[in-house]
Design a protein around this motif. Sequence first.
Motif, PDB file in Angstrom:
ATOM      1  N   UNK A 116      -5.278  -5.549  10.371  1.00 39.61           N
ATOM      2  CA  UNK A 116      -5.962  -4.602   9.480  1.00 39.61           C
ATOM      3  C   UNK A 116      -4.963  -3.561   8.958  1.00 39.61           C
ATOM      4  N   UNK A 117      -4.091  -3.098   9.837  1.00 45.10           N
ATOM      5  CA  UNK A 117      -3.085  -2.106   9.417  1.00 45.10           C
ATOM      6  C   UNK A 117      -2.019  -2.789   8.554  1.00 45.10           C
ATOM      7  N   UNK A 118      -1.638  -3.991   8.948  1.00 45.70           N
ATOM      8  CA  UNK A 118      -0.664  -4.783   8.176  1.00 45.70           C
ATOM      9  C   UNK A 118      -1.164  -4.980   6.732  1.00 45.70           C
ATOM     10  N   UNK A 119      -2.407  -5.408   6.589  1.00 46.64           N
ATOM     11  CA  UNK A 119      -2.977  -5.642   5.251  1.00 46.64           C
ATOM     12  C   UNK A 119      -3.045  -4.350   4.433  1.00 46.64           C
ATOM     13  N   UNK A 120      -3.380  -3.262   5.114  1.00 47.50           N
ATOM     14  CA  UNK A 120      -3.437  -1.960   4.442  1.00 47.50           C
ATOM     15  C   UNK A 120      -2.057  -1.596   3.897  1.00 47.50           C
ATOM     16  N   UNK A 121      -1.029  -1.824   4.705  1.00 42.94           N
ATOM     17  CA  UNK A 121       0.347  -1.524   4.283  1.00 42.94           C
ATOM     18  C   UNK A 121       0.741  -2.386   3.079  1.00 42.94           C
ATOM     19  N   UNK A 122       0.396  -3.658   3.127  1.00 46.08           N
ATOM     20  CA  UNK A 122       0.702  -4.573   2.010  1.00 46.08           C
ATOM     21  C   UNK A 122      -0.019  -4.084   0.740  1.00 46.08           C
ATOM     22  N   UNK A 123      -1.304  -3.735   0.901  1.00 48.20           N
ATOM     23  CA  UNK A 123      -2.082  -3.232  -0.249  1.00 48.20           C
ATOM     24  C   UNK A 123      -1.464  -1.974  -0.848  1.00 48.20           C
ATOM     25  N   UNK A 124      -0.833  -1.168   0.001  1.00 53.28           N
ATOM     26  CA  UNK A 124      -0.241   0.086  -0.480  1.00 53.28           C
ATOM     27  C   UNK A 124       1.189  -0.119  -0.975  1.00 53.28           C
ATOM     28  N   UNK A 125       1.638  -1.371  -0.987  1.00 55.83           N
ATOM     29  CA  UNK A 125       2.963  -1.668  -1.539  1.00 55.83           C
ATOM     30  C   UNK A 125       4.111  -1.437  -0.578  1.00 55.83           C
ATOM     31  N   UNK A 126       3.791  -1.349   0.727  1.00 52.10           N
ATOM     32  CA  UNK A 126       4.842  -1.109   1.727  1.00 52.10           C
ATOM     33  C   UNK A 126       5.513  -2.426   2.125  1.00 52.10           C
ATOM     34  N   UNK A 127       6.825  -2.407   2.254  1.00 52.66           N
ATOM     35  CA  UNK A 127       7.560  -3.572   2.767  1.00 52.66           C
ATOM     36  C   UNK A 127       7.505  -3.497   4.290  1.00 52.66           C
ATOM     37  N   UNK A 128       6.798  -4.436   4.911  1.00 56.95           N
ATOM     38  CA  UNK A 128       6.579  -4.401   6.363  1.00 56.95           C
ATOM     39  C   UNK A 128       7.727  -5.112   7.090  1.00 56.95           C
ATOM     40  N   UNK A 129       8.491  -4.360   7.859  1.00 58.04           N
ATOM     41  CA  UNK A 129       9.572  -4.938   8.679  1.00 58.04           C
ATOM     42  C   UNK A 129       9.102  -4.890  10.132  1.00 58.04           C
ATOM     43  N   UNK A 130       8.954  -6.057  10.727  1.00 58.70           N
ATOM     44  CA  UNK A 130       8.439  -6.127  12.101  1.00 58.70           C
ATOM     45  C   UNK A 130       9.561  -5.953  13.127  1.00 58.70           C
ATOM     46  N   UNK A 131       9.202  -5.389  14.263  1.00 60.23           N
ATOM     47  CA  UNK A 131      10.171  -5.100  15.330  1.00 60.23           C
ATOM     48  C   UNK A 131       9.771  -5.848  16.616  1.00 60.23           C
ATOM     49  N   UNK A 132      10.688  -5.974  17.591  1.00 61.09           N
ATOM     50  CA  UNK A 132      10.355  -6.716  18.818  1.00 61.09           C
ATOM     51  C   UNK A 132       9.171  -6.100  19.573  1.00 61.09           C
ATOM     52  N   UNK A 133       8.415  -6.967  20.218  1.00 57.06           N
ATOM     53  CA  UNK A 133       7.280  -6.515  21.037  1.00 57.06           C
ATOM     54  C   UNK A 133       7.740  -6.506  22.494  1.00 57.06           C
ATOM     55  N   UNK A 134       7.530  -5.388  23.171  1.00 55.53           N
ATOM     56  CA  UNK A 134       7.931  -5.259  24.585  1.00 55.53           C
ATOM     57  C   UNK A 134       7.180  -6.272  25.459  1.00 55.53           C
ATOM     58  N   UNK A 135       7.813  -6.678  26.548  1.00 52.09           N
ATOM     59  CA  UNK A 135       7.130  -7.543  27.521  1.00 52.09           C
ATOM     60  C   UNK A 135       6.094  -6.712  28.273  1.00 52.09           C
TER      61      UNK A 135
END
Length: 171
Positions: A56-75
Motif C-alpha cells: 500500500x505504501x509502495x503503490x502510494x510512492x509510485x503514484x506520487x512519482x517517487x523512485x522506490x529503492x529497496x534496501x535489505x530486510x533484517x533477519x
Amino acid sequence: MINEKVGKILIEQVNKELYSAYLYLSMSAYFSDLGLLGFANWMRVQAQEETAHAMLIYDFLIDRGERVILTPIDAPPNRWKNPLNVMEEVLKHEIYVTSLINNIVTIAEEVKDRATMSYMNWFVDEQVEEEANAQDIISKLKLIGDDKSALYLLDKDLAARIFVQPTIKTA
Ligand code: MG
C-alpha cells in the motif's frame, strides 16, 4: 512529486512493513514447529497483512512519482520461550510500528503534505487494531496459564483467521 524527507521515510516504512512480515512468518514457523497450527495460521495471515501494508505504501510512492529503492530486510529472531512470550513480542513490535507511523504523520504535517497525512491516517487506525489484537491474545494466554486443553481451544479459534486484502479509499 513528494517532499524528499517524506519520500525517504515512506521508503523506510516499506522496509519496516516487510520486516514485520518476515518477523511474523518466523513466528509462524515457530508455532508450526510446536504443533500449534492455529497460532501458525494467525501469524501467517499477520505476515500477509504486513506485506499488504508494504505494498500500500509502495503503490502510494509510485503514484506520487517517487523512485522506490529497496534496501535489505533484517533477519528476524527465531526463538521464543513460549506462546505468551511470542505474543508479548508482537505487542511490543506493534507499539514500535505505531510510533513509526505517528512519526511519518508528524513529518508530513511539518511540510504540509496533506496527501500523505490523509493516506497514512488509515495506518493510524490500523495500528489501534493491531495493538488490540495482540493484547487480546495475551490476555487469553494469561487466563489459560498451563491449561493445555484451553490452549488447544484457543489454537482452534486462531485457525479460523483468514487474510482479507486491505484497501485504502482515497477521495
Ligand atoms: Mg503493518
